[in-house]
Design an enzyme around this catalytic site. Structure first.
Site, PDB file in Angstrom:
ATOM      1  N   TYR A 163       0.842  -1.207   0.000  1.00  0.00           N
ATOM      2  CA  TYR A 163       0.000   0.000   0.000  1.00  0.00           C
ATOM      3  C   TYR A 163       0.873   1.252   0.000  1.00  0.00           C
ATOM      4  CZ  TYR A 163      -3.830   3.025   1.787  1.00  0.00           C
ATOM      5  OH  TYR A 163      -4.772   4.008   1.980  1.00  0.00           O
ATOM      6  N   LYS A 167       0.971   4.128  -2.807  1.00  0.00           N
ATOM      7  CA  LYS A 167       0.473   5.449  -2.425  1.00  0.00           C
ATOM      8  C   LYS A 167       1.534   6.530  -2.635  1.00  0.00           C
ATOM      9  CE  LYS A 167      -3.810   5.048  -1.241  1.00  0.00           C
ATOM     10  NZ  LYS A 167      -4.795   5.520  -2.250  1.00  0.00           N
TER      11      LYS A 167
HETATM   12  P1  NAI Z   1     -13.723   2.679   0.858  1.00  0.00           P
HETATM   13  O1  NAI Z   1     -13.404   1.240   0.863  1.00  0.00           O
HETATM   14  O2  NAI Z   1     -14.890   3.149   1.649  1.00  0.00           O
HETATM   15  O3  NAI Z   1     -13.878   3.206  -0.631  1.00  0.00           O
HETATM   16  C1  NAI Z   1     -13.058   2.773  -1.677  1.00  0.00           C
HETATM   17  C2  NAI Z   1     -13.929   2.411  -2.850  1.00  0.00           C
HETATM   18  O4  NAI Z   1     -13.095   2.044  -3.966  1.00  0.00           O
HETATM   19  C3  NAI Z   1     -14.840   1.217  -2.580  1.00  0.00           C
HETATM   20  O5  NAI Z   1     -16.197   1.581  -2.758  1.00  0.00           O
HETATM   21  C4  NAI Z   1     -14.400   0.171  -3.601  1.00  0.00           C
HETATM   22  O6  NAI Z   1     -15.469  -0.618  -4.111  1.00  0.00           O
HETATM   23  C5  NAI Z   1     -13.780   1.027  -4.674  1.00  0.00           C
HETATM   24  N1  NAI Z   1     -12.860   0.260  -5.511  1.00  0.00           N
HETATM   25  C6  NAI Z   1     -11.938  -0.638  -5.093  1.00  0.00           C
HETATM   26  N2  NAI Z   1     -11.287  -1.153  -6.151  1.00  0.00           N
HETATM   27  C7  NAI Z   1     -11.797  -0.559  -7.256  1.00  0.00           C
HETATM   28  C8  NAI Z   1     -11.515  -0.667  -8.641  1.00  0.00           C
HETATM   29  N3  NAI Z   1     -10.591  -1.527  -9.100  1.00  0.00           N
HETATM   30  N4  NAI Z   1     -12.219   0.095  -9.507  1.00  0.00           N
HETATM   31  C9  NAI Z   1     -13.176   0.951  -9.054  1.00  0.00           C
HETATM   32  N5  NAI Z   1     -13.481   1.077  -7.739  1.00  0.00           N
HETATM   33  C10 NAI Z   1     -12.809   0.338  -6.861  1.00  0.00           C
HETATM   34  O7  NAI Z   1     -12.387   3.443   1.367  1.00  0.00           O
HETATM   35  P2  NAI Z   1     -12.055   4.978   1.683  1.00  0.00           P
HETATM   36  O8  NAI Z   1     -11.474   5.008   3.036  1.00  0.00           O
HETATM   37  O9  NAI Z   1     -13.178   5.865   1.346  1.00  0.00           O
HETATM   38  O10 NAI Z   1     -10.833   5.194   0.681  1.00  0.00           O
HETATM   39  C11 NAI Z   1     -10.800   6.104  -0.389  1.00  0.00           C
HETATM   40  C12 NAI Z   1      -9.352   6.349  -0.748  1.00  0.00           C
HETATM   41  O11 NAI Z   1      -8.694   7.020   0.314  1.00  0.00           O
HETATM   42  C13 NAI Z   1      -8.542   5.076  -1.015  1.00  0.00           C
HETATM   43  O12 NAI Z   1      -7.650   5.304  -2.071  1.00  0.00           O
HETATM   44  C14 NAI Z   1      -7.771   4.891   0.272  1.00  0.00           C
HETATM   45  O13 NAI Z   1      -6.592   4.140   0.101  1.00  0.00           O
HETATM   46  C15 NAI Z   1      -7.489   6.329   0.641  1.00  0.00           C
HETATM   47  N6  NAI Z   1      -7.168   6.554   2.028  1.00  0.00           N
HETATM   48  C16 NAI Z   1      -8.133   6.446   2.969  1.00  0.00           C
HETATM   49  C17 NAI Z   1      -7.815   6.676   4.291  1.00  0.00           C
HETATM   50  C18 NAI Z   1      -8.834   6.676   5.349  1.00  0.00           C
HETATM   51  O14 NAI Z   1      -8.505   7.045   6.496  1.00  0.00           O
HETATM   52  N7  NAI Z   1     -10.081   6.285   5.072  1.00  0.00           N
HETATM   53  C19 NAI Z   1      -6.421   6.925   4.712  1.00  0.00           C
HETATM   54  C20 NAI Z   1      -5.508   7.106   3.625  1.00  0.00           C
HETATM   55  C21 NAI Z   1      -5.879   6.897   2.338  1.00  0.00           C
END
Ligand code: NAI
Length: 306
Positions: A163, A167
């Site tokens: 990851y 990132k």
């Molecule tokens: P989440 O799991 O709620 O949302 C991520 C979404 O991406 C999911 O709905 C999933 O179905 C979708 N997804 C996964 N693979 C996919 C693909 N191949 N094509 C299209 N859609 C796909 O997670 P969250 O927390 O909202 O994360 C959003 C972004 O923020 C991610 O990139 C995550 O790594 C990043 N992030 C989040 C943090 C947090 O504290 N929530 C911390 C640091 C980074």
């Protein structure tokens, strides 16, 4: 300050079926954007597919009077997502690279699949979507791109080598796009968010999650995506109502006579100076980086693109 609006703008948000992306989608639509809600609808650790996830967000947006279309392609097929924007709305203005999965494992147990999946979704996915959008953004002289990095990439985090690599790769990717896009008003910035979502609900306690609402990240993403914004190539930590900008810091340099060289022992005895950051500065470009060495070595050290 006049209200920041997105009337007439088309915004593609990847991974907008849950968490942060869903919150961005609603916020953009509330301010007049036409939104492509992309989400594969898979599992947090990758795998699976469910088109109803993106559709549910579109239904909420349209019920609230907004305009949106659902797309369930994987970001690995980024061109299809951009084509969806062009087919439905005839243009594309903003790309929010947000889709993400986690496959945590201590490095000595990490498999090729753990590594490859994270690279395919985060880094390659953002590349595919952005590359498909890029010619349109350049040609129209307006574009905004936001990459989603992570503190795990900036600082490292136990169990997240895959990851973290993907990132921080996104940040390096963004920095070059910022340089290439600037003259066409295509601005590219990166966020390292913290928010309650299915990715964090298993690692943070409930009372902490309650204050980390995704709504406290969205305003930064909207501002960076707006006509009001003129910043590019920047990195922000954001969450819980707190936003800070990150930049590089370079320590004062140890300098040795260029013709003579120096020994590891000399370096060891001078080591504390590097560690102290005395005389530090903040290089912001490759030219800043090379200037230090060029000045000391008495040469004009510049990269000439071939
Ligand atoms: P989440 O799991 O709620 O949302 C991520 C979404 O991406 C999911 O709905 C999933 O179905 C979708 N997804 C996964 N693979 C996919 C693909 N191949 N094509 C299209 N859609 C796909 O997670 P969250 O927390 O909202 O994360 C959003 C972004 O923020 C991610 O990139 C995550 O790594 C990043 N992030 C989040 C943090 C947090 O504290 N929530 C911390 C640091 C980074």
């Amino acid at each position: 300050m006049s209200e920041i609006r997105f009337d007439g703008r088309v915004v593609v948000i990847t991974g907008a079926g849950n968490g942060l992306g869903r919150t961005y989608a609603r916020a953009f639509a509330e301010r007049g954007a036409k939104v492509v809600v992309n989400d594969l609808g898979g599992l947090a650790k990758g795998g699976g597919q469910d088109p109803s996830v993106a559709q549910a967000v579109v239904d909420q947006i349209t019920a609230a009077g907004g305009e949106a279309v659902a797309n369930a392609d994987s970001v690995e097929d980024g061109a299809k997502i951009v084509q969806c924007a062009l087919d439905h709305f005839g243009r594309i203005d903003v790309v929010i690279n947000n889709a993400g999965v986690l496959r945590d494992s201590v490095f000595h147990k990490m498999t090729d699949e753990d590594w490859d999946l994270l690279n395919r979704v985060h880094l390659q996915g953002a590349f595919r979507v952005t590359r498909a959008a890029w010619p349109h953004l350049r040609a129209q002289g307006f574009g905004r791109v936001v990459m989603t990095a992570s503190g795990a990439g900036v600082y490292g985090n136990f169990g997240q080598a895959n990851y973290a690599a993907a990132k921080l790769g996104l940040f390096g990717f963004a920095q070059t796009l910022a340089i290439e896009g600037r003259s066409r008003n295509v601005l590219v910035n990166t966020i390292a968010p913290v928010a309650a979502s299915r990715l964090t609900e298993t690692v943070l306690p409930k009372e902490v999650l309650e204050v980390l609402k995704p709504e406290l990240v969205a305003p930064l993403v909207l501002l960076l995506s707006s006509e009001t914004n003129s910043s590019t190539g920047q990195l922000f930590e954001v969450g819980g109502g707190c936003i800070a900008r990150l930049r590089w810091q370079r320590s004062g340099a140890l300098t040795y006579e260029t013709g003579r060289g120096f020994t590891p022992e000399q370096l060891a005895s001078d080591w504390a100076k590097l560690q102290s950051f005395a005389g530090a500065d903040n290089p912001a470009t490759v030219a800043d980086s090379f200037a230090l060495i060029g000045r000391h070595a008495g040469v004009n050290l510049q990269l000439t693109p071939q």
